[in-house]
Structures are given as C-alpha cells and as structure tokens.
Design a protein around this motif. Structure first.
Motif, PDB file in Angstrom:
ATOM      1  N   SER A   6     -27.251-110.636 -45.332  1.00  0.00           N
ATOM      2  CA  SER A   6     -25.941-111.328 -46.020  1.00  0.00           C
ATOM      3  C   SER A   6     -26.742-111.178 -47.620  1.00  0.00           C
ATOM      4  CB  SER A   6     -26.152-113.386 -45.592  1.00  0.00           C
ATOM      5  OG  SER A   6     -27.656-113.362 -46.414  1.00  0.00           O
ATOM      6  N   GLU A   7     -27.203-111.356 -48.226  1.00  0.00           N
ATOM      7  CA  GLU A   7     -27.697-111.073 -49.660  1.00  0.00           C
ATOM      8  C   GLU A   7     -27.320-109.831 -50.698  1.00  0.00           C
ATOM      9  OE1 GLU A   7     -28.507-113.748 -51.134  1.00  0.00           O
ATOM     10  OE2 GLU A   7     -28.608-115.185 -50.050  1.00  0.00           O
ATOM     11  N   MET A   8     -26.488-109.319 -49.901  1.00  0.00           N
ATOM     12  CA  MET A   8     -26.436-106.847 -50.215  1.00  0.00           C
ATOM     13  C   MET A   8     -27.131-106.264 -50.046  1.00  0.00           C
ATOM     14  SD  MET A   8     -23.062-108.836 -52.630  1.00  0.00           S
ATOM     15  CE  MET A   8     -22.261-106.857 -52.218  1.00  0.00           C
ATOM     16  N   ARG A   9     -28.115-107.144 -49.530  1.00  0.00           N
ATOM     17  CA  ARG A   9     -29.449-105.577 -50.507  1.00  0.00           C
ATOM     18  C   ARG A   9     -29.614-104.775 -49.396  1.00  0.00           C
ATOM     19  NH1 ARG A   9     -32.304-110.746 -52.080  1.00  0.00           N
ATOM     20  NH2 ARG A   9     -32.854-111.295 -49.870  1.00  0.00           N
ATOM     21  N   ILE A  10     -29.665-103.810 -49.152  1.00  0.00           N
ATOM     22  CA  ILE A  10     -30.211-102.228 -48.304  1.00  0.00           C
ATOM     23  C   ILE A  10     -30.945-102.611 -48.222  1.00  0.00           C
ATOM     24  CG2 ILE A  10     -29.606 -99.805 -47.541  1.00  0.00           C
ATOM     25  CD1 ILE A  10     -27.145-100.176 -50.628  1.00  0.00           C
ATOM     26  N   LEU A  11     -30.660-102.270 -46.063  1.00  0.00           N
ATOM     27  CA  LEU A  11     -32.215-102.164 -45.548  1.00  0.00           C
ATOM     28  C   LEU A  11     -32.821-100.755 -45.042  1.00  0.00           C
ATOM     29  CD1 LEU A  11     -31.164-106.154 -43.825  1.00  0.00           C
ATOM     30  CD2 LEU A  11     -32.355-105.405 -45.432  1.00  0.00           C
ATOM     31  N   ASN A  12     -31.498-100.221 -44.540  1.00  0.00           N
ATOM     32  CA  ASN A  12     -32.043 -99.273 -44.403  1.00  0.00           C
ATOM     33  C   ASN A  12     -30.844 -97.540 -44.840  1.00  0.00           C
ATOM     34  OD1 ASN A  12     -30.573 -97.081 -41.579  1.00  0.00           O
ATOM     35  ND2 ASN A  12     -32.993 -97.848 -42.261  1.00  0.00           N
ATOM     36  N   VAL A  13     -31.053 -96.575 -44.599  1.00  0.00           N
ATOM     37  CA  VAL A  13     -30.161 -95.681 -45.316  1.00  0.00           C
ATOM     38  C   VAL A  13     -30.308 -94.503 -44.620  1.00  0.00           C
ATOM     39  CG1 VAL A  13     -29.157 -93.972 -46.694  1.00  0.00           C
ATOM     40  CG2 VAL A  13     -29.811 -96.481 -47.527  1.00  0.00           C
ATOM     41  N   VAL A  36     -18.836-112.547 -41.303  1.00  0.00           N
ATOM     42  CA  VAL A  36     -20.242-111.985 -41.468  1.00  0.00           C
ATOM     43  C   VAL A  36     -20.306-110.702 -41.700  1.00  0.00           C
ATOM     44  CG1 VAL A  36     -22.586-112.616 -40.356  1.00  0.00           C
ATOM     45  CG2 VAL A  36     -20.915-113.847 -40.238  1.00  0.00           C
ATOM     46  N   ARG A  37     -19.711-109.236 -40.931  1.00  0.00           N
ATOM     47  CA  ARG A  37     -19.502-108.029 -41.141  1.00  0.00           C
ATOM     48  C   ARG A  37     -19.392-107.859 -41.955  1.00  0.00           C
ATOM     49  NH1 ARG A  37     -18.450-102.817 -40.110  1.00  0.00           N
ATOM     50  NH2 ARG A  37     -16.005-103.689 -40.634  1.00  0.00           N
ATOM     51  N   ASN A  38     -18.559-108.196 -43.460  1.00  0.00           N
ATOM     52  CA  ASN A  38     -17.928-108.092 -44.483  1.00  0.00           C
ATOM     53  C   ASN A  38     -18.646-107.702 -45.307  1.00  0.00           C
ATOM     54  OD1 ASN A  38     -15.349-107.679 -46.369  1.00  0.00           O
ATOM     55  ND2 ASN A  38     -16.535-109.757 -46.936  1.00  0.00           N
ATOM     56  N   SER A  39     -19.711-108.271 -45.632  1.00  0.00           N
ATOM     57  CA  SER A  39     -20.801-108.017 -46.097  1.00  0.00           C
ATOM     58  C   SER A  39     -20.940-107.022 -46.676  1.00  0.00           C
ATOM     59  CB  SER A  39     -22.168-108.732 -46.028  1.00  0.00           C
ATOM     60  OG  SER A  39     -22.679-108.310 -45.113  1.00  0.00           O
ATOM     61  N   ILE A  40     -20.954-105.346 -45.514  1.00  0.00           N
ATOM     62  CA  ILE A  40     -21.225-104.957 -45.888  1.00  0.00           C
ATOM     63  C   ILE A  40     -20.624-103.718 -46.166  1.00  0.00           C
ATOM     64  CG2 ILE A  40     -20.306-103.655 -42.948  1.00  0.00           C
ATOM     65  CD1 ILE A  40     -23.331-102.385 -45.025  1.00  0.00           C
ATOM     66  N   GLU A  41     -18.792-104.481 -46.045  1.00  0.00           N
ATOM     67  CA  GLU A  41     -18.342-103.428 -46.881  1.00  0.00           C
ATOM     68  C   GLU A  41     -17.887-103.927 -47.887  1.00  0.00           C
ATOM     69  OE1 GLU A  41     -16.521-101.253 -45.233  1.00  0.00           O
ATOM     70  OE2 GLU A  41     -16.376-101.884 -43.876  1.00  0.00           O
ATOM     71  N   ARG A  42     -18.958-105.381 -48.210  1.00  0.00           N
ATOM     72  CA  ARG A  42     -18.787-105.914 -50.081  1.00  0.00           C
ATOM     73  C   ARG A  42     -19.633-104.729 -50.865  1.00  0.00           C
ATOM     74  NH1 ARG A  42     -20.575-110.593 -50.422  1.00  0.00           N
ATOM     75  NH2 ARG A  42     -19.990-111.402 -48.326  1.00  0.00           N
ATOM     76  N   VAL A  43     -20.768-104.430 -50.010  1.00  0.00           N
ATOM     77  CA  VAL A  43     -22.018-103.702 -50.643  1.00  0.00           C
ATOM     78  C   VAL A  43     -21.707-101.728 -51.105  1.00  0.00           C
ATOM     79  CG1 VAL A  43     -24.117-102.194 -49.617  1.00  0.00           C
ATOM     80  CG2 VAL A  43     -24.088-104.745 -49.027  1.00  0.00           C
ATOM     81  N   PHE A  44     -20.594-101.509 -49.605  1.00  0.00           N
ATOM     82  CA  PHE A  44     -20.303-100.261 -50.237  1.00  0.00           C
ATOM     83  C   PHE A  44     -19.239-100.260 -51.279  1.00  0.00           C
ATOM     84  CE2 PHE A  44     -20.126 -99.648 -45.454  1.00  0.00           C
ATOM     85  CZ  PHE A  44     -21.573 -98.791 -45.478  1.00  0.00           C
ATOM     86  N   GLY A  45     -18.570-101.166 -51.871  1.00  0.00           N
ATOM     87  CA  GLY A  45     -17.875-101.342 -52.862  1.00  0.00           C
ATOM     88  C   GLY A  45     -18.344-101.361 -54.099  1.00  0.00           C
ATOM     89  N   VAL A  46     -19.341-102.267 -54.148  1.00  0.00           N
ATOM     90  CA  VAL A  46     -19.995-103.143 -55.102  1.00  0.00           C
ATOM     91  C   VAL A  46     -21.061-101.675 -55.791  1.00  0.00           C
ATOM     92  CG1 VAL A  46     -22.224-104.295 -55.854  1.00  0.00           C
ATOM     93  CG2 VAL A  46     -20.250-105.749 -54.588  1.00  0.00           C
ATOM     94  N   LEU A  47     -21.874-100.353 -54.287  1.00  0.00           N
ATOM     95  CA  LEU A  47     -23.161 -99.188 -54.445  1.00  0.00           C
ATOM     96  C   LEU A  47     -22.116 -98.702 -55.376  1.00  0.00           C
ATOM     97  CD1 LEU A  47     -25.831 -98.581 -54.064  1.00  0.00           C
ATOM     98  CD2 LEU A  47     -24.801 -97.160 -52.049  1.00  0.00           C
ATOM     99  N   LYS A  48     -20.787 -98.103 -55.226  1.00  0.00           N
ATOM    100  CA  LYS A  48     -19.871 -97.146 -55.648  1.00  0.00           C
ATOM    101  C   LYS A  48     -19.237 -97.761 -56.862  1.00  0.00           C
ATOM    102  CE  LYS A  48     -18.660 -94.840 -51.079  1.00  0.00           C
ATOM    103  NZ  LYS A  48     -17.645 -94.666 -50.352  1.00  0.00           N
TER     104      LYS A  48
END
Length: 584
Positions: free
Chosen positions: A457-464, A534-546
């Motif tokens: 939920s804090e937009m930390r990446i746990l697995n790649v 709730v699942r919207n956080s992973i989409e925001r992670v992709f946007g912030v990461l790129k």
C-alpha cells in the motif's frame, strides 16, 4: 519604529520577536496576534498593522531594544538573540552590537561639535583689540615669533604634550627615557623602580593604570579579581590577577561540560561491556530494546504512565530516552526527523486526540513532558540551525493534525484483511536481441521484457521478475517462486494470505481478481469497486517508476542484452524503494 522583545509563552519559555511600537502597551505587555499563522504575524509587524483588540491577546513581554528604525536590521538582531539562546546564554542584557557599531554611535555629532569649537577658537586670531596702541600693533606685525599672535595664543587653554614612550628593560639592563636630557643618555633607576630593578619582574609600575582593568572579555563568565581600587606598584599582583581570571574562566567551562563528559563516558563504557559480552559490535537495536520497549503509546493510560515515570525518574533516564530517540530517528531534515520520532513514540489512534495547544476541544500536547523530550532530541541532532525550535513545533502540529487522514488512508488500503500486495506486469522496451528475437516481441508490436511486480500500500516494490515480452502474465506468475510459496501457505493452512490481480490472472484461493459485468448495487459490484480501489497502487507504481527512471519508458529503449536489461530494472526497483523510504 520597531521594538525587539522577549515574548513570554504560557509555559514560561521566551522567544525573541520584533513588533511595531504601536503594539506596545507598556514595557511589560503588548498586543499580539497569537492565534494567527507565523507568516501572517510577520506581515502584520512589517507593515505596522493596527492591533485588533477583539482577536488579539495581551501578552507579557520583556523589552530588549527600542526604537529600531529598520525592520531588516531588527530581523538580524533576532538572529543574534537566537544564537545566544542556542549557546545556553540566559543573559537577556546581551550586547547585540559589535564594537565597531558601538564606537561609531554618535561620532558624527561629536566631530561636528569639535569642528564648530575649532572654528570658534580660530576666529579669536582675527579679532582686533580696539584698546591696543598702534605702536604695539606695528611691533607685533614686524615680530614673527613674539608679537601679538603669541600673546593671543597664550590666552588659549593649551593641551599638554603627549607623553613619549619610555623604554622599560629587563634584568641587567638600565632604564632610560627619551625625555632625558641630552647630556646624560641614561636615567637613574631609583627614580622609577628602586625596589625591583634587580629582580626578574619587569619594571612596569609606571603604567599600572593601564593594567588595572580586566583584559578578559566580559562575554566569558568568570569570577573577576579586579574588584579592588587601583593601586600603585602592584604590577606583580596584577599579573597574577590576570592569570587567576583566565583560570577561573577555564574552570567554569569545565564545570559546564562535566555532565556531557559523564554521559559520553557512561555510554562508551556500556557499549564496551556489551561488545565484550557478545563478542560483536553493539547494535542500535540492542541499545533501544530496554528504553523503547513501551513505545509506541496506543492509549491514554500508557501515556499517563510514561508521564509519571518521567516526572519521578532521575535525569539519567531522561537523557537515555533522548539518546534512544536520536538513534531511532531517520531523515536529514528537521521535519523528517521529528515525524520519525513521533511515529516511534505515539500511534495515530492516540495522536488524533491531541493538538499542540488544545484546539478543537482536543488535549494539549505541548503541556506533556514527552513533547519537551522530543524537542530536545531533535535540537541535539541539529544544534547549529537557527529557528529550529519553531520548525520542530510546526512539524509536530502538522503531524498531529494529519493523524485522522492517516487512519482513513490505512483503512482504505486494508479493506481486504490478509492481502500481501497487488500484482501486475508491465512491458519495458529493449533493443531486439540476436538470439530468439521473436520471443521478445509482445502483442503491442515492439520488443520488450514483460516484468512482473508486486507492491504494498506504500508503493514499495516487493517482488520483481522479468520474462520475454511474448510471455503471458499468468505464465510468469505460475513459473515464479512466489506462486509456489502462496500455494504452500494455502495448502498448509498457515494463514489466509492473498494477492490482488487483474482479470488477466486465473482465480485461485490466494489470488483475488475482479468480477466483470457485475450488476450495479450488488455485493459483487461493491467487491469489484473496492478491489480496483486497492489494486490501483500497482498502476501508480509503474507510473512513478518509469517517470523517475526514464530509461524504462517505451520511447527510451534499453540498448542492452536482455540479461543486462533485467539487472538495470532490478536496480531501478531498489532505488525506487530507497526513495520511498527517504520521503516517508
């Protein structure tokens, strides 16, 4: 005009401030907009706003300096006062002006006055004496040295000649003066210092008036030995007195730093003993276990218990608590360190019941002893920053005010109990490789790596995990170690843990996916709505990461082999987590 004051707060602390003279009631009180923002108060003071008796309060003050005609100069004086207060100087009668400024005050008026007097004195030579004889006038005109001019000048008050410097010698040398007659170059020693010329002490009794004042700066606290009136022929005693003054100043400095030296020695000895017992370097966690075992505080009873301990315990417990807060804090700015300590000390459920001054029918946080300990801990971590105490208070106010928002945000992100994270895949464009080029061409028409990521939920990446671009999301998850671990947790009934995925994943007991085409208002519709929220956080992670690492964008193709591109993606994910940790 403005006035520099010490403003007394409710708890007895003072803070320097600059107010217009119009706000002054007398030398001990003034009108002050205490409930306004700091920026508003400064703007009111700069433009000399008229006091509003309905909204302003009457505050107790102590005047430092009056009639300051320049607002910017007054701000500089506030910085000087804060500097003295940060150096533990409690003397309010401090000298805010340098020696050059003190010498320059009033010098222009004195110079004008001296010029006027000199003009008046010179005008005497131009006055003719009506009662003088004409013969005398002629004689005076013809005489260049003994005429009327010399008589007129003799009527003026002449200043004595400046004394010439006398050379004073040491032992086995004679004392002579430039004022001695030309016939005898040397002067008799007995006329100056008959009793000390044969000793090793310099013959300085002639100039005792120069040495009869303490040479040590008045800013250095010491017990001065120059309380007695000036005496003659006491040069040796005066030299001893100067040394005693310096020794007393050094002793007072040592006394002031004794407590800090004891604390450093005690902490060093404790760390040394723990390292010997454990045969390893003492860690920060071991030091904090005993002190911070009762934190964070979750209810009012725990807070009252800590307050009671702080009031009853000795100074050593308080110092250890301050040190533990410093070790537990994180960040490079005052705001980040303050927020980090507050998260360690108090929970959000308890923080929402408090405000700094007790506004909005809440309890006052500034009256608690724990608040003073938090401020002391941050001040010790930033000892040389100006206005740091005010910034700490503002950070505490903001953190307490945001406690209800943090609780709501946490409730939104924890709608599904047991959810470990959100899972999805994204395509990272790469240059077409030489081997198995067709396997890396995705359904969008360009070559890429299909990268699976899991975030919290804090937009930390746990697995790649990265696969060629043509591989489907479900195949990547099934082939990963994460799928095997989730199956093990479900099969062994260790706990109810879930992952949130989109409709591209298969429905599993441990994989929650949305229900498509659900009727509006039905339980399935509400489930899907909360699931997408709730699942919207992973989409925001992709946007912030790129957005942070532009090399991962589609327009910026990675011109490396797939293996090297995978390493780059892993590094970007690690740096992303470090950035999240730094700014939270």
């Amino acid at each position: 005009m403005w006035t520099l004051i010490h403003l007394y707060e409710e708890n007895g602390d003072t803070s320097p401030d600059l107010i217009p003279n119009e706000w002054m009631l007398n030398d001990y009180s003034c009108w002050y907009p205490k409930d306004f923002k700091l920026s508003t108060i400064k703007a009111y003071a700069k433009r000399k706003e008229n006091p509003c008796q309905d909204q302003w309060e009457t505050c107790k003050i102590e005047v430092i300096e009056k009639n300051i005609d320049n607002y910017e100069y007054g701000i500089k004086l506030i910085y000087k006062v804060n500097k003295h207060l940060n150096n533990n100087s409690l003397d309010h009668s401090l000298n805010l002006h340098s020696e050059v400024e003190e010498r320059g005050r009033g010098q222009r008026t004195k110079q004008k006055k001296n010029r006027q007097e000199s003009k008046q004195n010179m005008s005497i030579f131009d006055i003719d004496d009506d009662h003088s004889n004409s013969d005398e006038v002629d004689n005076h005109d013809t005489d260049d040295f003994g005429g009327e001019t010399s008589v007129k000048r003799s009527n003026l008050v002449m200043y004595p000649e400046f004394p010439k410097k006398q050379k004073v010698t040491h032992r086995n040398e004679k004392v002579y003066s430039n004022n001695a007659p030309s016939g005898s170059r040397y002067q008799d020693n007995t006329s100056i210092t008959p009793s000390i010329t044969d000793r090793t002490v310099p013959a300085v009794s002639m100039v005792t008036d120069v040495f009869c004042e303490c040479k040590l700066s008045k800013k250095v606290p010491h017990s001065c030995t120059f309380g007695t009136p000036n005496q003659t022929n006491v040069s040796l005693l005066e030299a001893i007195g100067h040394q005693l003054c310096r020794l007393s100043a050094d002793i007072l400095k040592i006394k002031n730093h004794t407590n800090y030296i004891k604390q450093d020695l005690t902490s060093f000895i404790d760390n040394d003993e723990s390292s010997r017992n454990n045969n390893q370097r003492p860690e920060k966690v071991q030091f904090e276990n005993n002190i911070l075992s009762s934190f964070p505080l979750n209810n009012e009873n725990e807070l009252l218990s800590i307050e009671k301990n702080l009031l009853s315990e000795d100074l050593g417990y308080t110092n250890k608590l301050v040190t533990a807060f410093i070790f537990a804090s994180e960040g490079k700015t005052i705001t980040k360190v303050t927020n980090s300590i507050l998260r360690t000390v108090i929970s959000d459920d308890l923080a929402k019941q408090y405000s700094w001054k007790g506004q909005k029918n809440k309890n006052s946080f500034k009256d608690l002893t724990i608040s003073k300990i938090i401020i002391d801990a941050v001040l010790k971590k930033f000892p040389n920053m100006q206005d740091s105490k005010q910034e700490i208070k503002r950070s505490i106010m903001t953190w307490l005010a945001q406690a209800p928002t943090r609780i709501i945000r946490f409730a939104q992100t924890t709608t599904y109990p047991g959810v470990l994270g959100c899972i999805d895949c994204t395509h990272i464009a790469i240059f077409p490789p030489n081997e198995r080029e067709e396997a890396y061409k995705n359904f969008k028409g360009f070559h890429s790596l299909n990268v699976q990521m899991v975030c919290d939920s804090e937009m930390r990446i746990l697995n790649v995990l990265a696969f060629p671009g043509s591989v489907h999301d479900q195949f990547i998850f099934t082939s990963s170690a994460l799928s095997t671990e989730m199956e093990r947790l479900h099969t062994n009934r260790i706990g109810q843990f879930y992952l949130l995925g989109d409709s591209g994943y298969a429905s599993e007991p441990y994989m929650l996916i949305p229900i498509l085409h659900a009727n509006e208002g039905s339980p399935e519709y509400r489930y899907t709505k909360n699931h997408c929220l709730v699942r919207n956080s992973i989409e925001r992670v992709f946007g912030v990461l790129k957005g942070r690492w532009r090399c991962l964008k589609k327009d910026r193709v990675l011109h490396y082999k797939p293996q090297k591109a995978g390493v780059i993606i892993n590094c970007c994910a690690i740096l992303h987590n470090m950035a999240i940790q730094e700014y939270t």
